[in-house]
Design an enzyme around this catalytic site. Structure first.
Site, PDB file in Angstrom:
ATOM      1  N   ALA A  49     -24.596 -29.262   3.047  1.00  0.00           N
ATOM      2  CA  ALA A  49     -25.154 -28.318   2.079  1.00  0.00           C
ATOM      3  C   ALA A  49     -26.656 -28.525   1.863  1.00  0.00           C
ATOM      4  CB  ALA A  49     -24.411 -28.436   0.749  1.00  0.00           C
ATOM      5  N   THR A  50     -27.142 -29.751   1.976  1.00  0.00           N
ATOM      6  CA  THR A  50     -28.577 -29.981   1.795  1.00  0.00           C
ATOM      7  C   THR A  50     -29.381 -29.219   2.847  1.00  0.00           C
ATOM      8  OG1 THR A  50     -28.377 -32.134   0.703  1.00  0.00           O
ATOM      9  CG2 THR A  50     -30.412 -31.715   1.917  1.00  0.00           C
ATOM     10  N   ASN A  91     -22.730 -29.852  -9.927  1.00  0.00           N
ATOM     11  CA  ASN A  91     -22.165 -31.100  -9.430  1.00  0.00           C
ATOM     12  C   ASN A  91     -22.049 -32.179 -10.496  1.00  0.00           C
ATOM     13  OD1 ASN A  91     -25.091 -30.847  -9.158  1.00  0.00           O
ATOM     14  ND2 ASN A  91     -25.064 -32.941  -8.382  1.00  0.00           N
ATOM     15  N   GLN A 135     -19.797 -27.453  -4.421  1.00  0.00           N
ATOM     16  CA  GLN A 135     -18.771 -27.929  -5.351  1.00  0.00           C
ATOM     17  C   GLN A 135     -17.746 -26.854  -5.689  1.00  0.00           C
ATOM     18  OE1 GLN A 135     -18.475 -31.032  -6.365  1.00  0.00           O
ATOM     19  NE2 GLN A 135     -20.441 -31.909  -5.796  1.00  0.00           N
ATOM     20  N   SER A 147     -20.207 -27.246   2.098  1.00  0.00           N
ATOM     21  CA  SER A 147     -20.150 -28.635   2.574  1.00  0.00           C
ATOM     22  C   SER A 147     -18.719 -29.017   2.908  1.00  0.00           C
ATOM     23  CB  SER A 147     -20.708 -29.577   1.501  1.00  0.00           C
ATOM     24  OG  SER A 147     -20.556 -30.932   1.898  1.00  0.00           O
ATOM     25  N   HIS A 181     -17.436 -32.327   3.173  1.00  0.00           N
ATOM     26  CA  HIS A 181     -16.862 -33.525   2.561  1.00  0.00           C
ATOM     27  C   HIS A 181     -16.552 -33.370   1.076  1.00  0.00           C
ATOM     28  CE1 HIS A 181     -20.353 -35.446   0.357  1.00  0.00           C
ATOM     29  NE2 HIS A 181     -20.997 -34.552   1.077  1.00  0.00           N
ATOM     30  N   CYS A 194     -26.717 -38.173  -5.439  1.00  0.00           N
ATOM     31  CA  CYS A 194     -28.013 -38.040  -4.764  1.00  0.00           C
ATOM     32  C   CYS A 194     -29.169 -38.562  -5.615  1.00  0.00           C
ATOM     33  CB  CYS A 194     -28.250 -36.579  -4.394  1.00  0.00           C
ATOM     34  SG  CYS A 194     -26.983 -35.914  -3.298  1.00  0.00           S
TER      35      CYS A 194
END
Length: 451
Positions: free
Chosen positions: A121-122, A201, A229, A249, A251, A375
């Site tokens: 996602a980043t 998040n 999320q 994302s 994970h 993060c």
């Protein structure tokens, strides 16, 4: 027995009794070695009796065993490069990637051609925020986002500011929700992008995506949402919600780390400037070899999420209520951060008055929880998300985020309640501030002397 069970000892990296590779005795041997090794664990100077129970699902989720089973053949036998066009190995990997693409698209109501695989996602957020604005730089010089976005969105916006773009960072209400009237008023003729996170998040607040999408559509502005999320946890329909770009994302939904996907609308078409140069994979949006095993795992995780989302949501709601009721029944001065009405139930962010959050975290060695985003967890500053909600600095320092997931059990929740209550009471017994507050002294009226 599934292949993933047979490979368990190799994944765990444990040394157990001599067992032939891939034999059915491998899994119980690994389990025995695991129990033996877990009598005492020391990591970074902290010694605990065994592995802590895991309640940090917003940081990452365990890989679902069904996802691992789907991935393994593409690590062991079907290992071809999906971009190899001249032989079976490449063809079967390419077919697996496209099947995974269709599964991701199906979960969000998109066309598979609108899904582009990335590392996470980043990277998606960077492509979306920087890529859109750089592509339309001649006509669009203004971005709108919120003060509670993920750090990678905020940093991408700051990067654009250094290039001469203007950014409006909208405040949020005390419940964490964006004010729709403020958002609409902030849109200008040169606004090129509105970026609002779907599910926060840190506090789990669910933004009104459909209303935001409607406003953006009426104003002719692309709407980007970071849905890392949200994917697989709340229903998402990119067309009904008017989403133009979306970051996903693997994970966060019981898939592997290192893979994500960018949704990029085809009609009306939204263009981005690629942020990486290379071989032109993913139709030039994201160059680099697509990691077939990770993508297959991501697709499998999306397929499972589509089937089990309702059940997971009901179960997470029950466990969240059990956790909250259990703590509040024994501890006073507990504050919920963020809206409870508009919230993903797998997230519970609590502040405990008169308790220092870092001390509470250190005391909860048997529970894997966090004080905010993974993060930004290295920072000793209070959460910028909580500060944006108007939470006072001392309360922001006392917050703990509990993350509940698919494999969380009632026994784990009950144990977390027991340990949390014990540690909060212990720290408050040592706190003169708590003693003064119980005595009826208004701590805000005290003028503290400085030395």
């Amino acid at each position: 027995m599934a292949l993933s069970r047979c490979l368990l000892p190799f994944f765990l990296g444990r040394r157990g009794p001599a067992v032939r590779a891939l034999s059915t005795a491998a899994a119980p041997a690994a389990a025995a070695a695991l129990e033996e090794d877990e009598e005492s664990i020391t990591v970074k100077g902290v010694s605990i009796s065994g592995r802590p129970l895991y309640l940090d699902m917003q940081a990452t989720t365990p890989v679902d065993p069904r996802v691992l089973d789907a991935m393994l053949p593409f690590n062991l036998s079907r290992y071809g490069n999906p971009h190899s066009r001249t032989h079976l190995y490449g063809w079967e990997s390419d077919a697996a990637v496209e099947a995974a693409r269709a599964r991701v698209a199906s979960l969000v109501g998109a066309d598979p051609r609108e899904i582009f695989f990335t590392s996470g996602a980043t990277e998606c957020n960077n492509i979306a925020v920087k890529g859109v604005m750089r592509f339309y730089r001649d006509r669009r010089r203004h971005v709108i986002t919120t003060q509670t976005e993920h750090k990678c969105v905020l940093d991408s916006c700051r990067y654009l500011q250094q290039e001469g773009f203007e950014v409006t960072y909208l405040p949020v209400r005390s419940d964490g929700l964006v004010d729709l009237a403020q958002l609409e008023d902030a849109i200008r003729p040169d606004t090129g992008l509105v970026s609002v996170m779907a599910v926060n998040n840190e506090i789990g607040v669910v933004q009104p995506l459909e209303e935001i999408g409607r406003i953006c559509k009426e104003k002719g502005v692309p709407f980007h949402t970071d849905a890392a999320q949200a994917l697989g946890k709340i229903p998402i329909d990119v067309n009904r919600m008017g989403i133009g770009l979306m970051s996903l994302s693997g994970h966060k939904i019981y898939g592997p780390k290192g893979v994500g996907a960018l949704y990029l609308r085809r009609r009306p078409r939204i263009r981005v400037e690629p942020q990486m140069s290379g071989g032109g994979q993913e139709r030039g949006i994201r160059s680099g070899t697509v990691p077939t095993p990770l993508v297959v795992g991501f697709g499998a995780a999306c397929e499972i999420a589509a089937q089990e989302m309702d059940y997971d949501h009901r179960r997470a709601s029950a466990l969240q209520q059990r956790l909250l009721d259990g703590i509040r029944a024994q501890v006073d001065e507990v504050v919920i951060n963020g809206s409870m009405e508009h919230r993903y139930p797998g997230n519970l962010n609590l502040s405990f008055a008169y308790v220092e959050g870092e001390s509470l975290l250190m005391g909860l060695k048997e529970v894997a929880v966090s004080s905010g985003s993974a993060c930004t967890s290295a920072s000793l500053e209070p959460s910028y998300v909580l500060r944006a909600l108007g939470v006072e600095e001392d309360m922001a320092h006392t917050s703990i985020r509990f993350g509940i997931g698919r494999f969380t059990t009632e026994e784990e929740v009950d144990r977390a309640i027991e340990l949390t209550v014990h540690q909060v009471k212990k720290l408050r017994d040592m706190s003169p501030l708590y003693e003064m507050a119980k005595a009826g002294i208004d701590l805000k009226s005290i003028e503290w002397s400085q030395h």
